[in-house]
Design a protein around this motif. Structure first.
Motif, PDB file in Angstrom:
ATOM      1  N   UNK A   1      18.356   0.080 -29.619  1.00  0.00           N
ATOM      2  CA  UNK A   1      19.351  -0.201 -30.344  1.00  0.00           C
ATOM      3  C   UNK A   1      19.840  -1.677 -30.143  1.00  0.00           C
ATOM      4  N   UNK A   2      19.459  -2.173 -28.878  1.00  0.00           N
ATOM      5  CA  UNK A   2      19.781  -3.782 -28.861  1.00  0.00           C
ATOM      6  C   UNK A   2      18.776  -4.826 -29.666  1.00  0.00           C
ATOM      7  N   UNK A   3      18.100  -4.112 -30.565  1.00  0.00           N
ATOM      8  CA  UNK A   3      17.201  -4.709 -31.595  1.00  0.00           C
ATOM      9  C   UNK A   3      18.108  -5.500 -32.700  1.00  0.00           C
ATOM     10  N   UNK A   4      19.427  -5.761 -32.631  1.00  0.00           N
ATOM     11  CA  UNK A   4      19.744  -6.515 -33.420  1.00  0.00           C
ATOM     12  C   UNK A   4      19.961  -5.929 -35.004  1.00  0.00           C
ATOM     13  N   UNK A   5      20.158  -4.674 -34.839  1.00  0.00           N
ATOM     14  CA  UNK A   5      20.416  -3.918 -36.078  1.00  0.00           C
ATOM     15  C   UNK A   5      18.997  -3.374 -36.531  1.00  0.00           C
ATOM     16  N   UNK A   6      18.081  -3.419 -35.683  1.00  0.00           N
ATOM     17  CA  UNK A   6      16.550  -2.946 -36.180  1.00  0.00           C
ATOM     18  C   UNK A   6      16.337  -1.409 -35.796  1.00  0.00           C
ATOM     19  N   UNK A   7      17.162  -0.869 -35.501  1.00  0.00           N
ATOM     20  CA  UNK A   7      17.169   0.637 -35.230  1.00  0.00           C
ATOM     21  C   UNK A   7      17.555   1.411 -36.501  1.00  0.00           C
ATOM     22  N   UNK A   8      16.933   0.944 -37.664  1.00  0.00           N
ATOM     23  CA  UNK A   8      16.850   1.445 -38.965  1.00  0.00           C
ATOM     24  C   UNK A   8      18.449   1.417 -39.296  1.00  0.00           C
ATOM     25  N   UNK A   9      19.075   2.744 -39.445  1.00  0.00           N
ATOM     26  CA  UNK A   9      20.411   3.002 -40.114  1.00  0.00           C
ATOM     27  C   UNK A   9      21.326   3.063 -38.799  1.00  0.00           C
ATOM     28  N   UNK A  10      21.143   3.002 -37.549  1.00  0.00           N
ATOM     29  CA  UNK A  10      22.058   3.453 -36.468  1.00  0.00           C
ATOM     30  C   UNK A  10      23.299   2.709 -36.596  1.00  0.00           C
ATOM     31  N   UNK A  11      23.387   1.738 -37.337  1.00  0.00           N
ATOM     32  CA  UNK A  11      24.741   1.029 -37.394  1.00  0.00           C
ATOM     33  C   UNK A  11      25.740   1.697 -38.118  1.00  0.00           C
ATOM     34  N   UNK A  12      25.225   2.628 -39.195  1.00  0.00           N
ATOM     35  CA  UNK A  12      26.124   3.454 -39.900  1.00  0.00           C
ATOM     36  C   UNK A  12      26.608   4.528 -39.317  1.00  0.00           C
ATOM     37  N   UNK A  13      26.303   4.951 -38.087  1.00  0.00           N
ATOM     38  CA  UNK A  13      26.650   5.973 -37.380  1.00  0.00           C
ATOM     39  C   UNK A  13      27.909   5.914 -36.571  1.00  0.00           C
TER      40      UNK A  13
END
Length: 334
Positions: A212-224
């Motif tokens: 999750x520290x991949x600058x938004x690279x964890x697919x859609x995790x920012x929407x959760x």
């Protein structure tokens, strides 16, 4: 309702990009401690021999494998036969010419080459025979330049104690374009809905899931809005990524939400299998770094009971924990 003991094992390590034989040797070394009939199911992550981060068709072409005679198939068949268990693994599949797809096109040069492979997985049985196969349906952006998507989720009917088993790959857990995950109540939850419709008792996820520290690279995790606020300061990698595990569980919300919350998602349609009250989820992830992409590890085993209001985490591994997680759980009866 009767339940049975299911013995599962997940192999978690950091494969080296393009070093197929070295990765095979490492996998064999990690599995040396397993004895015949000591485990019912053994899992390896997504594309674990080849590595994952290939920018285009040209770079991955040397590593595409024949689905029956490639290095992953050969290794898994031999291992399943020697351990007398089921073995599931991900690999980059070489497609037949008639299955190739034209380039996607666009501004990036990587999208101007034909797509000649698939991000695939298979399962081998205790006698070394192939019992099931699957192609990733919901491709991640790193798959798009070279991979053709699969035709949809599928569930295998396997012998006791596995039962109805769904095999999926990483980004299959996420929302499929062009849909957007707008709320916990409404979803959409494509993979969870398939598990409900098919009567799945065991869901296997073979992952190359980014940290999750991949600058938004964890697919859609920012929407959760479901991740914990805990900041992981673990330095030796033995602590799991709680944010990652929490996200995986949230994307399966209809399988454990309270009955009121789950009513919309769980409506039974004519011809559907009876929805099981409980489902086991086995997530096999990798760790390591490829081209700046950092993977989250944190392989886990969860129990999801309908109407319970919360998922139950049974077992997990650390973010950078190398080895075999050997776990036992009750799998619900029909």
């Amino acid at each position: 309702m009767m339940s049975s003991q299911l013995r599962v094992a997940v192999v978690q390590f950091a494969p080296k990009l393009g070093q197929v034989q070295a990765n095979i040797a490492k996998a064999r070394e990690l599995c040396n401690g397993l004895k015949p009939r000591s485990v019912d199911l053994l899992c390896f992550p997504e594309m674990f021999f080849s590595g994952y981060v290939f920018p285009d068709t040209a770079t991955i072409t040397p590593y595409l494998e024949h689905p029956h005679t490639g290095p992953t198939a050969t290794f898994c068949a031999e291992l399943a036969r020697s351990l007398e268990c089921f073995v599931a693994a991900g690999y980059p599949e070489k497609l037949e010419p008639h299955e190739h797809a034209p380039p996607l096109g666009g501004n990036s040069l990587s999208f101007h080459q034909p797509r000649i492979g698939a991000n695939s997985a298979f399962m081998y049985g205790p006698t070394g025979e192939r019992v099931g196969a699957y192609r990733k349906t919901n491709l991640y952006k790193l798959d798009l330049p070279w991979a053709v998507p699969g035709s949809g989720f599928t569930t295998m009917t396997l012998p006791h104690p596995l039962g109805p088993t769904t095999l999926a790959i990483c980004n299959d857990l996420n929302v499929q374009d062009p849909a957007v995950w707008e709320s916990l109540e409404e979803g959409p939850y494509e993979l969870a809905q398939h598990c409900i419709r098919s009567g799945t008792r065991l869901l296997i996820l073979l992952n190359a899931w980014l940290h999750p520290d991949e600058d938004g690279e964890v697919s859609d995790s920012d929407s959760a809005d479901c991740t914990t606020s805990e900041q992981n300061e673990d330095t030796d990698g033995m602590e799991p990524s709680w944010e990652t595990i929490n996200y995986w569980a949230m994307r399966l919300n209809p399988l454990w939400a309270t009955i009121q919350e789950a009513t919309h998602e769980n409506k039974k349609k004519p011809g559907e299998c009876r929805i099981p009250n409980e489902l086991l989820v086995l997530v096999c992830n990798r760790f390591g770094n490829e081209g700046g992409s950092v993977f989250a590890g944190s392989s886990a085993l969860m129990s999801l009971r309908r109407g319970s209001g919360r998922p139950r985490l049974l077992q997990m591994m650390g973010q950078r924990e190398e080895g075999v997680g050997f776990w036992t759980a009750n799998i619900p009866g029909r």
